[in-house]
Design a protein around this motif. Structure first.
Motif, PDB file in Angstrom:
ATOM      1  N   PHE A  30      13.185 -54.133 -54.244  1.00 28.86           N
ATOM      2  CA  PHE A  30      13.821 -53.106 -55.072  1.00 28.86           C
ATOM      3  C   PHE A  30      13.872 -51.780 -54.315  1.00 28.86           C
ATOM      4  N   MET A  31      12.749 -51.377 -53.717  1.00 28.30           N
ATOM      5  CA  MET A  31      12.698 -50.115 -52.982  1.00 28.30           C
ATOM      6  C   MET A  31      13.641 -50.147 -51.774  1.00 28.30           C
ATOM      7  N   LYS A  32      13.684 -51.271 -51.074  1.00 22.68           N
ATOM      8  CA  LYS A  32      14.590 -51.410 -49.928  1.00 22.68           C
ATOM      9  C   LYS A  32      16.038 -51.255 -50.380  1.00 22.68           C
ATOM     10  N   ARG A  33      16.385 -51.920 -51.468  1.00 17.14           N
ATOM     11  CA  ARG A  33      17.749 -51.845 -51.998  1.00 17.14           C
ATOM     12  C   ARG A  33      18.109 -50.393 -52.368  1.00 17.14           C
ATOM     13  N   LYS A  34      17.164 -49.683 -52.981  1.00 17.30           N
ATOM     14  CA  LYS A  34      17.422 -48.289 -53.360  1.00 17.30           C
ATOM     15  C   LYS A  34      17.610 -47.407 -52.128  1.00 17.30           C
ATOM     16  N   PHE A  40      20.007 -44.319 -46.505  1.00 15.48           N
ATOM     17  CA  PHE A  40      19.047 -44.205 -45.404  1.00 15.48           C
ATOM     18  C   PHE A  40      19.674 -44.802 -44.150  1.00 15.48           C
ATOM     19  N   ASP A  41      19.348 -44.243 -42.997  1.00 21.69           N
ATOM     20  CA  ASP A  41      19.931 -44.709 -41.744  1.00 21.69           C
ATOM     21  C   ASP A  41      19.399 -46.072 -41.316  1.00 21.69           C
ATOM     22  N   ASP A  46       8.718 -54.830 -43.112  1.00 20.14           N
ATOM     23  CA  ASP A  46       8.019 -55.373 -41.947  1.00 20.14           C
ATOM     24  C   ASP A  46       7.249 -56.648 -42.287  1.00 20.14           C
ATOM     25  N   LYS A  47       6.586 -57.225 -41.302  1.00 21.00           N
ATOM     26  CA  LYS A  47       5.900 -58.500 -41.485  1.00 21.00           C
ATOM     27  C   LYS A  47       4.745 -58.411 -42.473  1.00 21.00           C
ATOM     28  N   TYR A  48       4.299 -57.203 -42.802  1.00 20.49           N
ATOM     29  CA  TYR A  48       3.211 -57.019 -43.765  1.00 20.49           C
ATOM     30  C   TYR A  48       3.726 -56.764 -45.178  1.00 20.49           C
ATOM     31  N   GLY A  49       5.042 -56.676 -45.334  1.00 19.38           N
ATOM     32  CA  GLY A  49       5.641 -56.410 -46.637  1.00 19.38           C
ATOM     33  C   GLY A  49       5.848 -54.940 -46.937  1.00 19.38           C
ATOM     34  N   SER A  50       5.592 -54.081 -45.957  1.00 18.24           N
ATOM     35  CA  SER A  50       5.806 -52.642 -46.131  1.00 18.24           C
ATOM     36  C   SER A  50       7.284 -52.324 -45.961  1.00 18.24           C
ATOM     37  N   VAL A  51       7.779 -51.397 -46.770  1.00 15.90           N
ATOM     38  CA  VAL A  51       9.169 -50.969 -46.672  1.00 15.90           C
ATOM     39  C   VAL A  51       9.199 -49.680 -45.864  1.00 15.90           C
ATOM     40  N   LEU A  52       9.981 -49.679 -44.805  1.00 15.12           N
ATOM     41  CA  LEU A  52      10.085 -48.523 -43.923  1.00 15.12           C
ATOM     42  C   LEU A  52      11.519 -48.035 -43.929  1.00 15.12           C
ATOM     43  N   GLY A  53      11.711 -46.799 -44.366  1.00 20.42           N
ATOM     44  CA  GLY A  53      13.046 -46.220 -44.404  1.00 20.42           C
ATOM     45  C   GLY A  53      13.110 -44.988 -43.541  1.00 20.42           C
ATOM     46  N   THR A  54      14.223 -44.813 -42.835  1.00 10.76           N
ATOM     47  CA  THR A  54      14.403 -43.677 -41.933  1.00 10.76           C
ATOM     48  C   THR A  54      15.679 -42.925 -42.295  1.00 10.76           C
ATOM     49  N   ILE A  55      15.541 -41.606 -42.365  1.00 12.37           N
ATOM     50  CA  ILE A  55      16.697 -40.720 -42.461  1.00 12.37           C
ATOM     51  C   ILE A  55      16.665 -39.885 -41.194  1.00 12.37           C
ATOM     52  N   ASN A  56      17.666 -40.046 -40.348  1.00 10.39           N
ATOM     53  CA  ASN A  56      17.733 -39.286 -39.098  1.00 10.39           C
ATOM     54  C   ASN A  56      18.269 -37.894 -39.389  1.00 10.39           C
ATOM     55  N   GLY A  57      17.515 -36.890 -39.010  1.00 11.97           N
ATOM     56  CA  GLY A  57      17.951 -35.507 -39.206  1.00 11.97           C
ATOM     57  C   GLY A  57      19.061 -35.138 -38.245  1.00 11.97           C
ATOM     58  N   LYS A  58      19.729 -34.076 -38.555  1.00 12.84           N
ATOM     59  CA  LYS A  58      20.833 -33.597 -37.720  1.00 12.84           C
ATOM     60  C   LYS A  58      20.389 -32.530 -36.719  1.00 12.84           C
ATOM     61  N   ARG A  59      19.199 -31.960 -36.948  1.00  9.56           N
ATOM     62  CA  ARG A  59      18.731 -30.875 -36.093  1.00  9.56           C
ATOM     63  C   ARG A  59      17.361 -31.219 -35.521  1.00  9.56           C
ATOM     64  N   PRO A  60      17.021 -30.621 -34.386  1.00  8.20           N
ATOM     65  CA  PRO A  60      15.685 -30.852 -33.826  1.00  8.20           C
ATOM     66  C   PRO A  60      14.639 -30.162 -34.692  1.00  8.20           C
ATOM     67  N   GLY A  61      13.437 -30.639 -34.598  1.00 12.28           N
ATOM     68  CA  GLY A  61      12.357 -30.008 -35.351  1.00 12.28           C
ATOM     69  C   GLY A  61      11.335 -31.016 -35.802  1.00 12.28           C
ATOM     70  N   LYS A  62      10.539 -30.604 -36.720  1.00 12.18           N
ATOM     71  CA  LYS A  62       9.453 -31.440 -37.200  1.00 12.18           C
ATOM     72  C   LYS A  62       9.959 -32.623 -38.007  1.00 12.18           C
ATOM     73  N   THR A  63       9.118 -33.640 -38.077  1.00 13.99           N
ATOM     74  CA  THR A  63       9.407 -34.848 -38.833  1.00 13.99           C
ATOM     75  C   THR A  63       8.624 -34.802 -40.145  1.00 13.99           C
TER      76      THR A  63
END
Length: 117
Positions: A30-34, A40-41, A46-63
């Motif tokens: 459900f979370m992956k689908r959302k 999200f980019d 993952d193999k442990y069942g954790s959902v990892l989502g990434t949004i790539n920023g447009k500018r340099p700086g902190k994460t």
């Protein structure tokens, strides 16, 4: 834009999915689908069942790292309402997914305003 009603509905949907420890597959999907719906980019489970989502920023700086968990501890006496997500003035149900859902709501807002950040 994300309205309060949409965020509440999302939290309710998440809470209605049973996800006792070791049985989080349904809520992970459900979370992956959302995350995919929110644009999200990259989104993976993952193999442990954790959902990892990434949004790539447009500018340099902190994460920014947002982290939540999806499991709930079983309760002593089941009443059949554990995953009801009713709102009699306040939302109740197993709160295991509410903070994760709220976090995804915040990420959706970040994605909507990514040109500004």
């Amino acid at each position: 834009m994300y309205t309060n009603e949409q965020l509440i509905e999302f939290c309710q949907e998440a809470v209605r999915i049973p996800s006792y420890s070791g049985q989080e597959k349904g809520v992970a999907e459900f979370m992956k689908r959302k995350m995919e719906e929110y644009g999200f980019d990259e989104v993976i489970i993952d193999k442990y069942g954790s959902v990892l989502g990434t949004i790539n920023g447009k500018r340099p700086g902190k994460t920014i790292l947002l982290r939540g968990d999806m499991d709930a501890l079983p309760i002593q006496e089941e009443s059949g309402e554990e995953f009801a997500s009713e709102i009699p003035g306040r939302m109740h149900g197993c709160g295991h997914d509410m903070h994760t859902a709220m976090m995804l709501g915040a990420a959706k807002l970040l994605k909507a305003h990514e040109d500004e950040i």
